[in-house]
Scaffold this motif. Structure first.
Motif, PDB file in Angstrom:
ATOM      1  N   ALA A  36      -2.786 -89.345 -20.771  1.00 15.37           N
ATOM      2  CA  ALA A  36      -2.970 -89.367 -22.291  1.00 15.37           C
ATOM      3  C   ALA A  36      -1.955 -90.186 -23.055  1.00 15.37           C
ATOM      4  O   ALA A  36      -0.960 -90.602 -22.429  1.00 15.37           O
ATOM      5  CB  ALA A  36      -3.141 -87.912 -22.709  1.00 15.37           C
ATOM      6  N   LYS A  37      -2.021 -89.886 -24.335  1.00 12.43           N
ATOM      7  CA  LYS A  37      -0.929 -90.374 -25.329  1.00 12.43           C
ATOM      8  C   LYS A  37      -0.800 -89.301 -26.383  1.00 12.43           C
ATOM      9  O   LYS A  37      -1.499 -88.540 -26.658  1.00 12.43           O
ATOM     10  CB  LYS A  37      -1.332 -91.727 -26.027  1.00 12.43           C
ATOM     11  CG  LYS A  37      -1.812 -92.858 -25.374  1.00 12.43           C
ATOM     12  CD  LYS A  37      -2.200 -93.883 -26.325  1.00 12.43           C
ATOM     13  CE  LYS A  37      -2.459 -95.198 -25.337  1.00 12.43           C
ATOM     14  NZ  LYS A  37      -2.818 -96.232 -26.156  1.00 12.43           N
ATOM     15  N   LEU A  38       0.594 -89.075 -26.571  1.00 12.63           N
ATOM     16  CA  LEU A  38       0.960 -88.224 -27.323  1.00 12.63           C
ATOM     17  C   LEU A  38       1.372 -88.698 -28.899  1.00 12.63           C
ATOM     18  O   LEU A  38       2.070 -89.862 -28.827  1.00 12.63           O
ATOM     19  CB  LEU A  38       2.446 -87.282 -27.082  1.00 12.63           C
ATOM     20  CG  LEU A  38       2.697 -86.247 -27.945  1.00 12.63           C
ATOM     21  CD1 LEU A  38       1.598 -85.140 -28.151  1.00 12.63           C
ATOM     22  CD2 LEU A  38       3.931 -85.462 -27.502  1.00 12.63           C
ATOM     23  N   GLU A  40       6.710 -80.894 -36.766  1.00 12.25           N
ATOM     24  CA  GLU A  40       6.197 -82.225 -36.826  1.00 12.25           C
ATOM     25  C   GLU A  40       4.511 -82.156 -36.294  1.00 12.25           C
ATOM     26  O   GLU A  40       4.327 -81.524 -35.447  1.00 12.25           O
ATOM     27  CB  GLU A  40       6.917 -82.994 -35.802  1.00 12.25           C
ATOM     28  CG  GLU A  40       6.612 -84.632 -35.563  1.00 12.25           C
ATOM     29  CD  GLU A  40       7.690 -85.259 -34.684  1.00 12.25           C
ATOM     30  OE1 GLU A  40       7.984 -86.412 -35.271  1.00 12.25           O
ATOM     31  OE2 GLU A  40       7.716 -85.119 -33.568  1.00 12.25           O
ATOM     32  N   GLU A  41       3.946 -82.971 -37.046  1.00 11.11           N
ATOM     33  CA  GLU A  41       2.454 -83.191 -36.849  1.00 11.11           C
ATOM     34  C   GLU A  41       2.490 -84.070 -35.480  1.00 11.11           C
ATOM     35  O   GLU A  41       2.967 -84.863 -35.201  1.00 11.11           O
ATOM     36  CB  GLU A  41       1.892 -83.877 -37.723  1.00 11.11           C
ATOM     37  CG  GLU A  41       0.416 -84.010 -37.565  1.00 11.11           C
ATOM     38  CD  GLU A  41      -0.391 -84.720 -38.821  1.00 11.11           C
ATOM     39  OE1 GLU A  41      -1.678 -84.787 -38.787  1.00 11.11           O
ATOM     40  OE2 GLU A  41       0.216 -85.201 -39.754  1.00 11.11           O
ATOM     41  N   HIS A  42       1.575 -83.342 -34.604  1.00 12.41           N
ATOM     42  CA  HIS A  42       1.448 -84.121 -33.364  1.00 12.41           C
ATOM     43  C   HIS A  42       0.091 -83.623 -32.519  1.00 12.41           C
ATOM     44  O   HIS A  42      -0.279 -82.586 -32.967  1.00 12.41           O
ATOM     45  CB  HIS A  42       2.739 -83.940 -32.356  1.00 12.41           C
ATOM     46  CG  HIS A  42       2.722 -82.529 -31.924  1.00 12.41           C
ATOM     47  ND1 HIS A  42       3.176 -81.406 -32.807  1.00 12.41           N
ATOM     48  CD2 HIS A  42       2.587 -81.531 -30.950  1.00 12.41           C
ATOM     49  CE1 HIS A  42       3.246 -80.103 -32.312  1.00 12.41           C
ATOM     50  NE2 HIS A  42       2.691 -80.376 -31.027  1.00 12.41           N
ATOM     51  N   ARG A  43      -0.389 -84.383 -31.626  1.00 12.04           N
ATOM     52  CA  ARG A  43      -1.555 -84.275 -30.858  1.00 12.04           C
ATOM     53  C   ARG A  43      -1.692 -85.053 -29.687  1.00 12.04           C
ATOM     54  O   ARG A  43      -1.221 -86.379 -29.687  1.00 12.04           O
ATOM     55  CB  ARG A  43      -2.774 -84.224 -31.637  1.00 12.04           C
ATOM     56  CG  ARG A  43      -3.321 -85.093 -32.104  1.00 12.04           C
ATOM     57  CD  ARG A  43      -4.443 -85.060 -32.946  1.00 12.04           C
ATOM     58  NE  ARG A  43      -4.284 -84.489 -34.308  1.00 12.04           N
ATOM     59  CZ  ARG A  43      -3.686 -84.896 -35.554  1.00 12.04           C
ATOM     60  NH1 ARG A  43      -3.563 -85.969 -35.389  1.00 12.04           N
ATOM     61  NH2 ARG A  43      -3.548 -83.959 -36.319  1.00 12.04           N
ATOM     62  N   PHE A  44      -2.181 -84.548 -28.736  1.00 11.44           N
ATOM     63  CA  PHE A  44      -2.781 -85.778 -27.622  1.00 11.44           C
ATOM     64  C   PHE A  44      -3.709 -86.508 -27.792  1.00 11.44           C
ATOM     65  O   PHE A  44      -4.890 -85.841 -28.491  1.00 11.44           O
ATOM     66  CB  PHE A  44      -2.623 -84.661 -26.272  1.00 11.44           C
ATOM     67  CG  PHE A  44      -1.585 -84.111 -25.851  1.00 11.44           C
ATOM     68  CD1 PHE A  44      -0.573 -84.797 -24.937  1.00 11.44           C
ATOM     69  CD2 PHE A  44      -1.005 -82.836 -25.968  1.00 11.44           C
ATOM     70  CE1 PHE A  44       0.789 -84.484 -24.763  1.00 11.44           C
ATOM     71  CE2 PHE A  44      -0.075 -82.385 -25.467  1.00 11.44           C
ATOM     72  CZ  PHE A  44       1.093 -82.905 -24.785  1.00 11.44           C
ATOM     73  N   THR A  60       3.710 -93.350 -31.105  1.00 10.89           N
ATOM     74  CA  THR A  60       2.525 -92.925 -30.005  1.00 10.89           C
ATOM     75  C   THR A  60       3.167 -93.236 -28.777  1.00 10.89           C
ATOM     76  O   THR A  60       3.699 -94.254 -28.440  1.00 10.89           O
ATOM     77  CB  THR A  60       1.144 -93.436 -30.120  1.00 10.89           C
ATOM     78  OG1 THR A  60       0.733 -93.045 -31.575  1.00 10.89           O
ATOM     79  CG2 THR A  60       0.374 -92.879 -29.211  1.00 10.89           C
ATOM     80  N   VAL A  61       3.120 -92.340 -27.673  1.00  4.54           N
ATOM     81  CA  VAL A  61       3.583 -92.560 -26.245  1.00  4.54           C
ATOM     82  C   VAL A  61       2.754 -92.215 -25.407  1.00  4.54           C
ATOM     83  O   VAL A  61       1.948 -91.292 -25.576  1.00  4.54           O
ATOM     84  CB  VAL A  61       5.221 -91.815 -26.011  1.00  4.54           C
ATOM     85  CG1 VAL A  61       6.231 -92.248 -27.095  1.00  4.54           C
ATOM     86  CG2 VAL A  61       4.745 -90.234 -26.309  1.00  4.54           C
TER      87      VAL A  61
END
Length: 111
Positions: free
Chosen positions: A58-60, A81-85, A66-67
């Protein structure tokens, strides 16, 4: 010492699922599973997190970058920190370590 069983086992559901395996005051540990093609609904946490990707791809995403992530990826996400896959194209299995234990930063001091 405690042997943690079932950590890292993909939870086969039709949506993202989190199963906690350990909780002590300074940290908690769980497995986060996201089936391919499904969305990650998480919101920012009040705790620091370390993700250890065990399987999948996936990407994070964060507002700053984005990685790509896959088995072997280890990512630190600071509290708040806002984040999601995103773009989960293979069932994703991730060990998640929260420090301190998840949601303890929001708990009111009883005194």
């Amino acid at each position: 010492m405690k042997v943690i069983t079932n950590a890292g086992r993909f939870c086969a559901t039709n949506q993202a699922a989190y199963e906690e395996h350990l909780r002590v005051p300074c940290l908690s540990l769980g497995t986060y599973s996201i089936p391919a093609g499904r969305l990650d609904p998480q919101k920012p946490h009040t705790e620091d997190e370390i993700y250890v990707v065990l399987a999948g791809h996936a990407k994070l995403w964060t507002p700053r970058s984005t990685v790509e992530v896959q088995a072997g990826s280890v990512i630190f996400v600071p509290a708040g920190e806002e984040h999601r896959f995103i773009e989960v194209d293979r069932d994703l299995t991730v060990l998640v370590v929260f420090g301190p234990a998840e949601q303890t930063a929001n708990e009111a001091d009883p005194e």
